[in-house]
Structures are given as C-alpha cells and as structure tokens.
Design a protein around this motif. Structure first.
Motif, PDB file in Angstrom:
ATOM      1  N   ALA A  39      -4.766  -8.064  -6.979  1.00 34.65           N
ATOM      2  CA  ALA A  39      -5.817  -7.100  -7.666  1.00 34.65           C
ATOM      3  C   ALA A  39      -4.972  -5.871  -7.347  1.00 34.65           C
ATOM      4  N   ILE A  40      -4.987  -4.927  -8.299  1.00 33.54           N
ATOM      5  CA  ILE A  40      -4.761  -3.537  -7.633  1.00 33.54           C
ATOM      6  C   ILE A  40      -6.030  -2.328  -7.758  1.00 33.54           C
ATOM      7  N   GLY A  41      -5.805  -1.630  -6.803  1.00 36.12           N
ATOM      8  CA  GLY A  41      -6.765  -0.662  -6.694  1.00 36.12           C
ATOM      9  C   GLY A  41      -6.690   0.367  -6.040  1.00 36.12           C
ATOM     10  N   ILE A  42      -7.655   1.445  -5.936  1.00 37.06           N
ATOM     11  CA  ILE A  42      -7.491   2.546  -5.197  1.00 37.06           C
ATOM     12  C   ILE A  42      -8.631   2.534  -3.963  1.00 37.06           C
ATOM     13  N   LEU A  43      -7.907   2.753  -2.871  1.00 38.13           N
ATOM     14  CA  LEU A  43      -8.575   2.645  -1.329  1.00 38.13           C
ATOM     15  C   LEU A  43      -9.099   3.996  -0.950  1.00 38.13           C
ATOM     16  N   GLN A  44     -10.511   4.240  -0.501  1.00 38.45           N
ATOM     17  CA  GLN A  44     -10.756   5.666   0.160  1.00 38.45           C
ATOM     18  C   GLN A  44     -10.777   5.248   1.449  1.00 38.45           C
ATOM     19  N   ASN A  45     -10.121   6.248   2.340  1.00 40.56           N
ATOM     20  CA  ASN A  45     -10.593   5.969   3.818  1.00 40.56           C
ATOM     21  C   ASN A  45     -11.904   6.304   4.201  1.00 40.56           C
ATOM     22  N   TRP A  46     -12.335   7.475   3.531  1.00 37.30           N
ATOM     23  CA  TRP A  46     -13.868   8.022   4.038  1.00 37.30           C
ATOM     24  C   TRP A  46     -14.652   7.851   3.008  1.00 37.30           C
ATOM     25  N   PRO A  47     -15.684   7.019   3.038  1.00 35.33           N
ATOM     26  CA  PRO A  47     -16.623   6.832   2.038  1.00 35.33           C
ATOM     27  C   PRO A  47     -17.397   8.000   1.545  1.00 35.33           C
ATOM     28  N   THR A  48     -17.600   8.756   2.282  1.00 31.27           N
ATOM     29  CA  THR A  48     -18.309   9.990   2.116  1.00 31.27           C
ATOM     30  C   THR A  48     -17.529  11.021   1.672  1.00 31.27           C
ATOM     31  N   PHE A  49     -16.340  10.909   1.258  1.00 26.15           N
ATOM     32  CA  PHE A  49     -15.320  11.746   0.729  1.00 26.15           C
ATOM     33  C   PHE A  49     -15.655  11.772  -0.675  1.00 26.15           C
ATOM     34  N   PRO A  50     -15.747  13.033  -1.379  1.00 24.32           N
ATOM     35  CA  PRO A  50     -16.258  13.146  -2.678  1.00 24.32           C
ATOM     36  C   PRO A  50     -14.948  12.609  -3.701  1.00 24.32           C
ATOM     37  N   PRO A  51     -15.468  11.873  -4.779  1.00 25.35           N
ATOM     38  CA  PRO A  51     -14.455  10.918  -5.637  1.00 25.35           C
ATOM     39  C   PRO A  51     -13.610  11.819  -6.223  1.00 25.35           C
ATOM     40  N   MET A  52     -12.345  11.228  -6.292  1.00 21.14           N
ATOM     41  CA  MET A  52     -11.144  11.972  -7.013  1.00 21.14           C
ATOM     42  C   MET A  52     -10.771  11.052  -8.191  1.00 21.14           C
ATOM     43  N   VAL A  53     -10.309  11.961  -9.063  1.00 23.91           N
ATOM     44  CA  VAL A  53      -9.545  11.427 -10.563  1.00 23.91           C
ATOM     45  C   VAL A  53      -8.218  11.122 -10.216  1.00 23.91           C
ATOM     46  N   VAL A  54      -8.071   9.666 -10.378  1.00 19.28           N
ATOM     47  CA  VAL A  54      -6.558   9.334 -10.322  1.00 19.28           C
ATOM     48  C   VAL A  54      -5.969   9.057 -11.849  1.00 19.28           C
ATOM     49  N   THR A  55      -4.841   9.425 -12.186  1.00 15.65           N
ATOM     50  CA  THR A  55      -4.190   9.137 -13.378  1.00 15.65           C
ATOM     51  C   THR A  55      -2.985   8.452 -13.229  1.00 15.65           C
ATOM     52  N   GLY A  56      -2.463   7.607 -13.942  1.00 18.12           N
ATOM     53  CA  GLY A  56      -1.131   6.837 -14.064  1.00 18.12           C
ATOM     54  C   GLY A  56      -1.112   5.805 -14.911  1.00 18.12           C
ATOM     55  N   ARG A  64       0.866  -0.999  -0.098  1.00 15.67           N
ATOM     56  CA  ARG A  64      -0.124   0.059   0.137  1.00 15.67           C
ATOM     57  C   ARG A  64       0.961   1.194   0.093  1.00 15.67           C
ATOM     58  N   ALA A  65       0.500   2.189  -0.677  1.00 12.77           N
ATOM     59  CA  ALA A  65       1.280   3.528  -0.825  1.00 12.77           C
ATOM     60  C   ALA A  65       0.042   4.573  -0.842  1.00 12.77           C
ATOM     61  N   SER A  66       0.291   5.899   0.040  1.00 12.73           N
ATOM     62  CA  SER A  66      -0.494   6.678   0.305  1.00 12.73           C
ATOM     63  C   SER A  66      -0.385   7.565  -0.976  1.00 12.73           C
ATOM     64  N   LEU A  67      -1.527   8.139  -1.518  1.00 13.70           N
ATOM     65  CA  LEU A  67      -1.562   9.203  -2.613  1.00 13.70           C
ATOM     66  C   LEU A  67      -1.471  10.593  -2.312  1.00 13.70           C
ATOM     67  N   ALA A  68      -1.022  10.873  -1.001  1.00 15.78           N
ATOM     68  CA  ALA A  68      -0.681  12.338  -0.781  1.00 15.78           C
ATOM     69  C   ALA A  68       0.509  12.806  -1.458  1.00 15.78           C
ATOM     70  N   GLU A  69       0.989  12.096  -2.223  1.00 20.52           N
ATOM     71  CA  GLU A  69       2.079  12.739  -3.044  1.00 20.52           C
ATOM     72  C   GLU A  69       2.223  11.644  -4.321  1.00 20.52           C
ATOM     73  N   PRO A  70       2.578  11.942  -5.527  1.00 21.86           N
ATOM     74  CA  PRO A  70       2.618  11.123  -6.516  1.00 21.86           C
ATOM     75  C   PRO A  70       3.585   9.830  -6.417  1.00 21.86           C
ATOM     76  N   VAL A  71       3.137   8.535  -6.727  1.00 22.51           N
ATOM     77  CA  VAL A  71       3.588   7.296  -6.416  1.00 22.51           C
ATOM     78  C   VAL A  71       4.485   6.718  -7.643  1.00 22.51           C
ATOM     79  N   VAL A  72       5.895   6.341  -7.271  1.00 27.16           N
ATOM     80  CA  VAL A  72       6.634   5.930  -8.314  1.00 27.16           C
ATOM     81  C   VAL A  72       7.357   4.570  -7.530  1.00 27.16           C
TER      82      VAL A  72
END
Length: 356
Positions: free
Chosen positions: A54-71, A34-42
């Motif tokens: 499987a690889i995926g994006i985990l969101q800690n707070w379900p009520t948080f607005p969805p974000m757009v992640v690119t990479g 696991r790696a936090s997306l607080a900063e770009p991950v390489v």
C-alpha cells in the motif's frame, strides 16, 4: 512541501501497526520505503515483498492541520503485466471465443453463398447478432490488453462494451422471438401486432438495462429494482417464445400425420426436428443466467462472465447451425422413395409367370 509529511510504501503487516507506532511517538513507523515531502519527490522503488503493498501519506504530528498533496503514482508489476492471474486467464479465453465467433460468421457466409435460394432475412438477423458479439468481444479484448500493458482502464471502452453487450442481448432475444413465432420458417410474414410486441419488448428491455447500469455507475439510485423489472420483461418474452415454439411443433406434427411420402414431407420433417433442437437450446439459454448467478458465490465475477460468453457463443452457434441456409436439404430420403415408386419399363417378369 512540509517536513512533517512523508510518502511511504507499507506491507499489510506494517500498515496494521501504523497507528500503534504513531501513538507511541516513535516517529515514522517501519515501511518498505519512505521519502520526506519537505521537497517534491520524484523516485522509483522496486518492491520484492510477496504481500500486498500500500502507498500512503504519513503525518508525524496528528494535530498538524491537514495538507493537500498532489501528484501521480504508477505501479509496474514484475513481468510488466498489470492484470491479476484470473483476468489473464479471462484474456486467453476471450481470445478463443473471439476467434470462434469469427469462425461462426464465416460459416454463415459460406452457407449463404452456397445455398443462395434458401437464404432469408432471418439469416441476416443472425449475422447482425454475431457482428454485435464480434464487436463486444473486440472491445473487451482491447480493454484487457491495454489495461494489462498500461495498468489504466479506459472509461470510454468500458462504457461502450457494456452498451454493446446490452444491445447484443436484446437482439438475441429478438431473433429467438422471430424463430419462435415461425418468421421465414412456417410463414413468410408476421402480423402487425407481433412486430409491435417484439419492438416494444426490445425497447423496454434495453431502456431498463441502461437505467440499471447508469444507477450502478452514478450511484444515484438502487439498481436492484430495475434488475427486477428486466427479469420480469425477460420472463414474459421467454414465455411467449416457448409457447410459440410448442405451437409450431404441434402444427408440424399434425402436418406430418396428414402428409404423404413426398419431398414436401421432407421439408416438414426438417422444420420439425429443427424446432425440437431449438427448444432444447433455448431452455439452456434461459438457465444460463440463473447458473451464472449461482456461480458468483463460488468464483470471481471475471471468471463467471467469461464462462457465460463461452456458453452463450456455443448456444448461438448451435441455433445458427440448426437454422442454417439449406438445412432442409438434409432430408432426401423421401425423394428416393418417390423415385422408387415409379414403375420401370425394363422390369423382369415375376417368378412363376406362365410360359408361352
């Protein structure tokens, strides 16, 4: 960047417990990496898990607005091979069929050069079918090898291989039609209506195959109705080929009954037995599609497609061998019989002849 999002790799068991762990407010669930997306991950991670990962994006707070992640993410399997085991076997079998197809083309060229007086435009049509099969197998092999190395399939090569496969199937049906009606075998020329029927049937069959393929590719319509129409056209063409083949066998049988012992009779025998063998091969060719549809219930599609290529090459090679240049030279017994009927001037007197 957002500190409430994380990039994670999970096994199948860990993935099944994601919702449970998130509902318990235990933070992020258990994961392989696991790696936090607080900063770009390489980063690069090596997994030794025997389960699917499987690889995926985990969101800690379900009520948080969805974000757009690119990479970009790439997988490098152990040993550097991306294809599953069944496709690796398919690669080996396709390599064998590719070499065998080259051998068939070489055999046709050798017999064409050896029996120059016996070659015809029918053998040129055979050469065109084998060249199309050669190109189709070459594209499939290049696609499998490149996908095995890079892990990324080529859309252009996949489309080209499918289109060439459809053209090859249509040309094979056309060659079988020409053999069935006896072009360059029992007669040198066909009627205009026969040429028109062959060309129209080939054009309609190709258009329907392409429409079915495009419907499945784009998802704009249901390809089943086009497949049913393709099956109807193929059934009509197969019926015409079988009826024409049986008619030629009947005509050759009548000619054999009325012929005398001569070299011309040997040519009729050669054509008769060639048509008998061709009829058997064509019946197997018709049943090949049905057998593949039944095998799809037992085996995966790549295995079935490869076995279809093997059987198809074998049947085409047998048909080519049956109608190879110089196939009528096989029957020479009638020439010997004709030569033995000629009386010899040095023949001895029969036993019991009166003596002077």
């Amino acid at each position: 960047p957002n500190e409430n999002l994380a990039l994670a790799m999970l096994t199948a068991h860990q993935r099944s417990r994601v919702e449970h762990d998130m509902d318990d407010r235990q933070g992020y669930p258990m994961s392989l990496w696991r790696a936090s997306l607080a900063e770009p991950v390489v980063a690069t991670f090596q997994s030794w898990s025997k389960e699917p990962v499987a690889i995926g994006i985990l969101q800690n707070w379900p009520t948080f607005p969805p974000m757009v992640v690119t990479g970009a993410v790439s997988f490098d399997p152990v040993g550097g091979r991306h294809l599953p085991p069944e496709l690796q076997v398919s690669n080996l079998v396709l390599s064998f069929v590719f070499v065998a197809c080259c051998a068939s083309i070489l055999m046709l060229l050798v017999y064409t050069l050896r029996f120059k007086d016996c070659r015809s435009r029918l053998h040129l049509a055979f050469l065109g079918c084998f060249l199309l099969k050669f190109l189709t197998l070459l594209l499939q092999l290049v696609e499998l090898i490149d996908s095995d190395v890079t892990g990324y399939p080529s859309f252009f090569r996949e489309i080209s291989a499918v289109v060439l496969k459809h053209v090859q199937d249509i040309c094979i049906m056309g060659v079988f039609f020409l053999i069935g009606v006896g072009w360059k075998i029992t007669r040198q020329h066909l009627r205009s209506s026969e040429w028109i029927f062959a060309l129209v049937a080939m054009a309609i069959g190709f258009l329907l195959r392409m429409m079915s393929f495009l419907c499945g590719l784009l998802g704009a319509c249901n390809p089943i109705r086009y497949k049913l129409t393709v099956f109807t056209v193929n059934a009509l063409c197969s019926l015409v080929i079988i009826v024409a083949t049986n008619f030629n066998i009947f005509v050759l049988t009548r000619q054999l009954q009325e012929s005398h012992v001569s070299s011309e009779a040997s040519w009729i025998y050669a054509k008769f037995y060639a048509y008998m063998r061709f009829r058997i091969c064509y019946l197997y060719y018709i049943m090949l599609e049905v057998a593949c549809d039944a095998a799809m219930r037992l085996f995966r599609e790549p295995i079935v497609q490869v076995m279809k290529e093997v059987v198809e090459w074998l049947l085409l090679t047998v048909v080519l061998w049956v109608w190879r240049p110089g196939y009528m030279e096989e029957y020479k017994v009638f020439d010997l019989a004709c030569a033995s009927d000629v009386p010899s001037s040095d023949s001895e007197e029969p036993l019991g002849a009166p003596e002077d």
